[in-house]
Each structure stands twice: as structure tokens, then as C-alpha cells.
Design an enzyme around this catalytic site. Sequence first.
Site, mmCIF file in Angstrom:
data_model
loop_
_atom_site.group_PDB
_atom_site.id
_atom_site.type_symbol
_atom_site.label_atom_id
_atom_site.label_comp_id
_atom_site.label_asym_id
_atom_site.label_seq_id
_atom_site.Cartn_x
_atom_site.Cartn_y
_atom_site.Cartn_z
ATOM 1 N N ASP A 108 0.974 -1.459 0.278
ATOM 2 C CA ASP A 108 0.203 0.338 -0.141
ATOM 3 C C ASP A 108 0.964 1.566 0.239
ATOM 4 O O ASP A 108 0.416 2.784 -0.305
ATOM 5 C CB ASP A 108 -0.941 0.137 1.082
ATOM 6 C CG ASP A 108 -2.248 -1.023 0.987
ATOM 7 O OD1 ASP A 108 -2.307 -1.359 -0.084
ATOM 8 O OD2 ASP A 108 -2.219 -2.063 2.117
ATOM 9 N N ASP A 165 -6.218 -4.809 -6.781
ATOM 10 C CA ASP A 165 -5.803 -3.379 -5.631
ATOM 11 C C ASP A 165 -4.797 -3.109 -6.300
ATOM 12 O O ASP A 165 -4.393 -2.157 -6.809
ATOM 13 C CB ASP A 165 -6.179 -2.976 -4.695
ATOM 14 C CG ASP A 165 -7.530 -4.174 -4.102
ATOM 15 O OD1 ASP A 165 -7.622 -5.396 -4.194
ATOM 16 O OD2 ASP A 165 -7.784 -3.486 -3.076
#
Length: 390
Positions: A108, A165
Site C-alpha cells: 500500500d 488493488d
Amino acid sequence: MAIRLLITSLLLVCTHVFAIDVMRYASVQYSTLYSEFVDSQGKFYPSYGDPLEFEWKSTTATSGWTSGFFPGVFWNIVQYNATRESIKRAVDVTLPTAPFANNTGTHDIGFVIMSGFGNAYRLLKFQDYLNVIITAAHSLATRYSPIVRCTRSWNSAQGFLVIIDNMMNLELLFEASNQTKDQTLYNIAWQHANRTMHEHFRDDNSTYHVVEYNEVDGSVIRKYTAQGYADWSTWARGQSWSVHGFTIAYRYTKYQPFLDKAIGAANYILSHLPSSTDVIPYWDYDAPGNSTLPYQPRDTSAAAILASALVELSGYVPTPDLKDRFLTTAKSIVDQLSSSKFMIYGDKEYKLPALLTNGTIGPYPKNPYDVSLSYGDYYLTQAVMRLAKL
């Protein structure tokens, strides 16, 4: 609080009943959040929140995958109205996230750094900001497996997990490579996108959320969901990530299969929206017709991510008809998101200083739904500013 409500009321008087000026409203709502950030001595980074409450659930600048979206909204506000104060606020909330660039424990890092420092460097061109991006890219590169040909998403005791993602984090690698001419970073990003293109998509261009690989030989162990309705279903936000991610990959590589996949993933969504006049997806495209639960929530964050992606994608597509289709859909999504149905101002009982409501983290009903999500606000304001530049 009284001042904020007064300003919001004035905005509503000056605009159409069904929609408001998103960026002016963002400036008001995020002024309140900036005050909370200052009061917390820089420790408040909103993540998600119940619209009926005054306070967001928050992280710090260096914990959680959502901490970059708060700075990102402020940089979008800078693009809307670049004043000394708006720039100061954007810088103030961005700088504390810099240590995240050294985090090798999560994929992330791309979300966090590019939403803040990525936008900051694009707008201000400060070398210090670029240095943070480069450091972060090298941190992300440590998660790459040349056997799997992907960067690891979630850490796990067994298996090498990659989620759809993760396509969004490749922008960090591509941008750092573009700025430094580091071919290794480019190759890592390209290989990840290429493997994802072949493994995460079904024949109809819908996506699996998670692919688990054997890290010894690179083979696929299984494909499943962690946030969607079922392993075989199409999680709405994941599908939006795929459109956005492959659009970014094409931006940097000009590799035609990446563009084709972005178009295919987008066309899948457009053919599975609730209707031609209702363009805000449910949280999973397959849940409404299969779940036994009578209520199925929307996911406004999936819509916002898609709208922003479609604006950029429309600039790459090969035909005027497809360009018009994607832009028309993006505008319709923004119009509906900015209506009283999905914005905080639409319900007098809502108290949260945010933009969008009706976000769903997934899976429903296990995780929060009908909430405000920091990434929903970020991608909505990004979509609005992209449309404004056309």
C-alpha cells in the site's frame, strides 16, 4: 460547527438542488478536518466514518493504507484553488507521511505516497518530494518475486498473495522509473501488470479479487475473494481498481494489451450497472441477484474510482464513439455522486465532515457499509478536477 453548517447552507442555496459544486464543498468540509488534524498535533488521518457521527475513524500518517488519501484531497483542492493557505494545508498533511516511504512491509506504499507526494511533486516539482517517491519505489520493489513476476500484496504465512488493488501501486514504480531512468523499477511494474492481466481476469473481463501463487514455482494455487460476495463474483471496487490500474499502466508503457484490458474491464462495468440512468454500482455486481439479504448497499467509492479512471482512459481509446461513451459515463457518475442522494449534505441528520456517503468496505455485511470513505472523497475530487481540465 455552527459556522460550518452555515457555510454549507449557503453553498446549497447557491447551487442546484440535485448537485453542488463538489470542490467548494470539499474546501468547506476539509477545512474542518484540517482543524482536527492541527488539534491532534498531526496524528489525525481520516479513514472511514459513520455519517451520523461527528468523528471519523482515523489512522496516523504512517499506519494504515488510507493515510495518503487525506493529503490527496488537499492537493485536489489546490488544483481547484491554489492559494497560499490551500498549499500550506496540503503540505502540512503530506509531510508527516514521508516515513511511510521506508515501509517494506506493505504494498500500500503506492497508495499512500502517490496520493500525497505524487500529487505534490506533480504540482510543485520539489526535489525533496521526488526523493520520497524514489525511496518508496525501492521499498515496494523489495516485495517483487521474479518467480511469480508480481509484487506481494498481503503478507501471509503460506502462499504469495496478489490482489487486483495492487495494480494501483504500480504508478509509484513507473513514476520513479520515469524520473530516474531505472529500468529495473519499470520492469517490475510491467511484469506485475502483465501477469495480472493474464491471471486476474475472466473471459468476460470481470476480475478475481485475490490470486494466490506458489512462490516456489510461480504457479497459481487458487483464485478467490476477500472483500466481494463470492469467489466467482465481481467485487465492484476491485473492478474499478482494474480499470484505473491498467489505464495507468498504459499511460507509462503504451503497451496495447494494457489499454485493451482497461477498455474491456470498463465495458464490463458499463454493461453491469444498475441501469442506464443509475450508474452507482452495488458493492458487488453479482450480490443483488444472488444474495438472500434483501438490502444490498452501493459503493460510492467504486463509482468515484471508475469515474476518474474513465476520464483518463477516454484520452487513450481508439474511436470517438468510445471516448464519448466513457466521458458521458464519467460525467453521469459525478453528477449522481454529487447529488443529495449520496453526499453528506443530502440528509440533515448527517454530521460527519466528509463528502460522500454510501461507501462499502466489503464484504457486506461483515465490514462497515453506508459509510464515508477517505478514498471515495479522494477519487471523486480527482474525477472532478480531471473533468474540469477537458
